[in-house]
Design a protein around this motif. Structure first.
Motif, mmCIF file in Angstrom:
data_model
loop_
_atom_site.group_PDB
_atom_site.id
_atom_site.type_symbol
_atom_site.label_atom_id
_atom_site.label_comp_id
_atom_site.label_asym_id
_atom_site.label_seq_id
_atom_site.Cartn_x
_atom_site.Cartn_y
_atom_site.Cartn_z
ATOM 1 N N ARG A 1 0.813 -1.215 0.000
ATOM 2 C CA ARG A 1 0.000 0.000 0.000
ATOM 3 C C ARG A 1 0.847 1.265 0.000
ATOM 4 O O ARG A 1 0.404 2.330 -0.440
ATOM 5 N N GLY A 2 2.083 1.188 0.468
ATOM 6 C CA GLY A 2 2.973 2.349 0.434
ATOM 7 C C GLY A 2 3.478 2.609 -0.971
ATOM 8 O O GLY A 2 3.351 1.776 -1.867
ATOM 9 N N ALA B 1 7.766 2.023 2.960
ATOM 10 C CA ALA B 1 7.289 3.400 3.112
ATOM 11 C C ALA B 1 6.334 3.567 4.298
ATOM 12 O O ALA B 1 6.198 4.645 4.855
ATOM 13 N N LYS B 2 5.658 2.478 4.663
ATOM 14 C CA LYS B 2 4.718 2.546 5.789
ATOM 15 C C LYS B 2 5.273 1.831 7.022
ATOM 16 O O LYS B 2 4.548 1.622 7.987
ATOM 17 N N SER C 1 1.590 1.398 -3.994
ATOM 18 C CA SER C 1 0.498 2.380 -3.907
ATOM 19 C C SER C 1 -0.861 1.739 -4.160
ATOM 20 O O SER C 1 -1.742 2.350 -4.755
ATOM 21 N N THR D 1 -3.833 -0.631 -2.180
ATOM 22 C CA THR D 1 -4.250 -1.132 -0.886
ATOM 23 C C THR D 1 -5.214 -2.299 -1.048
ATOM 24 O O THR D 1 -6.196 -2.200 -1.783
ATOM 25 N N ASP E 1 -8.056 -1.304 -3.983
ATOM 26 C CA ASP E 1 -8.716 -0.016 -4.221
ATOM 27 C C ASP E 1 -8.416 0.520 -5.620
ATOM 28 O O ASP E 1 -8.633 1.693 -5.890
ATOM 29 N N PRO F 1 -5.463 4.569 4.308
ATOM 30 C CA PRO F 1 -5.638 5.604 3.279
ATOM 31 C C PRO F 1 -5.451 4.957 1.905
ATOM 32 O O PRO F 1 -4.602 4.085 1.742
ATOM 33 N N GLU F 2 -6.253 5.420 0.940
ATOM 34 C CA GLU F 2 -6.264 4.725 -0.356
ATOM 35 C C GLU F 2 -5.023 4.967 -1.196
ATOM 36 O O GLU F 2 -4.362 5.993 -1.072
ATOM 37 N N GLY G 1 -1.904 4.356 -1.547
ATOM 38 C CA GLY G 1 -0.594 4.850 -1.136
ATOM 39 C C GLY G 1 -0.600 6.218 -0.491
ATOM 40 O O GLY G 1 0.447 6.743 -0.111
ATOM 41 N N ALA G 2 -1.787 6.841 -0.340
ATOM 42 C CA ALA G 2 -1.849 8.149 0.298
ATOM 43 C C ALA G 2 -1.554 8.003 1.790
ATOM 44 O O ALA G 2 -1.357 6.912 2.297
ATOM 45 N N GLY G 3 -1.546 9.157 2.466
ATOM 46 C CA GLY G 3 -1.227 9.137 3.886
ATOM 47 C C GLY G 3 0.256 9.358 4.104
ATOM 48 O O GLY G 3 0.926 9.997 3.291
ATOM 49 N N VAL G 4 0.753 8.797 5.184
ATOM 50 C CA VAL G 4 2.134 9.069 5.574
ATOM 51 C C VAL G 4 3.106 8.226 4.746
ATOM 52 O O VAL G 4 2.783 7.103 4.333
ATOM 53 N N THR G 5 4.276 8.791 4.479
ATOM 54 C CA THR G 5 5.381 8.020 3.899
ATOM 55 C C THR G 5 6.619 8.273 4.749
ATOM 56 O O THR G 5 7.024 9.419 4.951
#
Lengths: 451, 103
Positions: free
Chosen positions: A49-50, A55-56, A140, A142, A159, B92-93, B95-99
């Motif tokens: 998802r990152g 990244a997460k 990217s 999710t 998504d 968050p969809e 890849g959005a949100g924090v990195t």
């Protein structure tokens, strides 16, 4: 679980899809599973998802690498420093009593398989190893749910537009915040007694060269792992603080149970600030600039919290499976993540060879994990959380203070004979633990930590 | 018992500056919510506020916490902390949100 489904695995539903397996999450457990399956000839899709693997992700700082080194060529791995010294500091409000070990052997390769790393770089490198073996990596993106047919997991929802992807096997490597596994009822949401909140800063020292080498007495690639506990570290909470040295930065943080965090009179950020200001810690972290502030939750339920690891068409690995060991002395997770991914990947490859998808066909994974250090270690310390909880005032407040007082008395310089000092020192500790009987009981209770 | 040793001053960044150290890609909508507002109105422990390391959850006069989701480090501690299991937490969809750069 419906193992009887196994028999008609090939008949339906239609697995006429591109991938043999989907891995949810490109952290260490996910990449280990993907790498293992790709090595065995499976077509693997890994969904992260990152914006890139890592990244997460957040962790304390030390990666334990015995399994990774077996799985792939380790020469190019982005390591920060090897751990040359481990220090355990007991902090009362203004004292430290510490044990430090730095065996000569740790300076030699493979450095006891203990390295500080930063996950952004490291996870990206490890995922790349899986990609080089043929894994398809999508970032990217999710995963929002699992696709089930006749009770069996047959793919994932994402998504992305037309985001349903089907495959015979799904590996859930989504980390501790395992929304997909939980929403699919593959595991229960963990209680806050069994989850820690961690906050961490990566710090650099812009004003002067070689600050890290000087402060931590390091040469070349050597580094340190410092663990702290007691009320000077995280107040009266169940947890501790840490400092790890990276190449040009240090990682400093605290982690303690959410159950205690909600009862504490300070926020996690304030707890971190207080830890950094402790007299034993402040000289190590002063004059630093914050490069990154991060937070995460850590599943610390131990052996009792491990969910069913295999389901029809799916396996759960890494933090999502609660595979973290924290007994105060050992803080391990990365090694268990990789080990679990490896065993899950192997079990799936074997099941795929046989054309079977049921939970019973994947049973080789939990069986292997049971025999491995992962479950052996978790079970070995399963008794500990309750014991430490029962003794928390003693362990985190009274003992750190008593040891500090004992040290002060033992080495006191005055004109009194040393016999009296030694007696005072002994009494400080015995008073805290409840005399010789208390000391014996305590030693008996915690003997398994070190023996 | 022991005297206070001389401790060097450690300067900590403000929360705002700390949060500036991470990249944040705003998905536009909050990935956090509460399930039932009434539960928050009757809640007096505010465990979500107390546990949050990023000042996302804030007490507000309406009784339902204000959620500054764009501060979120995605640690998920609020989800476990809420003793009423009243936190809605979604990733968050796309890849959005924090990195995190380092993690």
């Amino acid at each position: 679980m419906t193992p009887q489904l196994d028999g008609d695995a090939v008949a339906e539903p239609n697995y006429d899809d591109e991938f043999d397996a989907i891995v949810v999450g490109a952290g260490l457990a996910g990449s280990a599973a993907a790498l293992t399956m790709a090595n065995r000839g499976l077509e693997v899709l890994m969904i992260e998802r990152g914006s890139s693997p890592g990244a997460k992700n957040v962790f304390g700082g030390v990666c334990y690498t015995p399994t990774i080194r077996e799985l792939t060529d380790f020469d190019g791995a982005p390591l920060e420093r090897y751990v040359a010294e481990r220090r355990f500091g007991m902090l009362s409000k203004s004292d430290e009593t510490a044990v430090s070990i730095s065996p000569g052997e740790w300076h030699e390769e493979p450095h006891n398989d203990s390295y500080t790393v930063l996950r952004g770089e490291f996870d990206e490198w490890f995922a790349e190893q899986a990609v080089e073996e043929g894994t398809t990596l999508v970032t990217s993106t999710t995963v929002t749910g699992l696709v089930r047919e006749n009770g069996r997991i047959v793919g994932v929802e994402t998504d992305r537009p037309d985001g349903t992807i089907r495959a015979p096997y799904v590996v859930l490597a989504e980390g501790g915040n395992s929304l997909v596994s939980e929403s699919a009822d593959l595991k229960a949401t963990e209680n806050r007694e069994n989850v820690a909140v961690g906050v961490k800063e990566v710090l650099e020292f812009p004003q002067r060269d070689a600050v890290i080498e000087d402060r931590f007495r390091l040469t070349d690639d050597a580094g340190v792992s410092y663990h702290y506990f007691g009320e000077g570290a995280v107040g009266d909470a169940f947890g501790g603080g840490f400092i790890y040295t990276n190449d040009d930065t240090i990682s400093v943080g605290v982690a303690y149970r959410i159950e205690d965090a909600v009862a504490a009179d300070q926020s996690p950020e304030e707890t971190l600030n207080a830890f950094k200001s402790h007299p034993a810690v402040a000289p190590l972290v002063r004059d630093a600039r914050t490069v990154e502030y991060s937070a995460k939750t850590i599943p610390e339920g131990g052996a009792e919290s491990i969910p069913d690891l295999v389901h029809d068409g799916a396996a759960i690995v890494g933090d999502a499976a609660g595979l973290v060991l924290n007994n105060g002395v050992h803080l391990e997770g990365t090694n268990m993540a990789v080990e679990s991914g490896y065993h899950a990947g192997n079990a799936i490859a074997r099941a795929a060879d046989q054309g079977r998808v049921g939970a019973d066909a994947l049973q080789a994974y939990p069986d292997a994990l049971e025999r491995s250090f992962v479950v052996q270690n978790l079970e070995r310390y399963a008794w500990m959380m309750d014991a430490v909880e029962a003794d928390r005032d003693l362990l985190f407040e009274d003992l750190p203070r008593a040891f500090a007082d004992a040290g002060t008395e033992y080495f006191r310089m005055d004109r009194t004979p040393k016999e009296a000092h030694a007696e005072n020192a002994k009494r400080a500790v015995l008073d805290a633990v409840g005399g010789w009987t208390g000391a014996a009981k305590l030693a008996l209770r915690y003997r398994k930590v070190v023996t | 018992m022991s005297a206070q040793p001389k401790t060097p001053q450690v300067d900590n960044d403000s929360m705002e500056d700390r949060l500036y150290t991470v990249k944040y890609n705003d998905p536009g909508d909050s990935h956090l919510d509460v399930k039932v507002s009434d539960i928050c109105m009757q809640c007096d422990s505010y465990d979500c506020v107390r546990v949050c390391p990023a000042n996302v959850w804030r007490e507000s006069e309406e009784g339902v916490p204000h959620i500054a989701y764009e501060n979120c480090l995605e640690c998920s501690s609020c989800r476990y902390a809420c003793s009423h299991d009243n936190v809605v937490w979604t990733y968050p969809e796309t890849g959005a949100g924090v990195t995190f750069k380092h993690g």
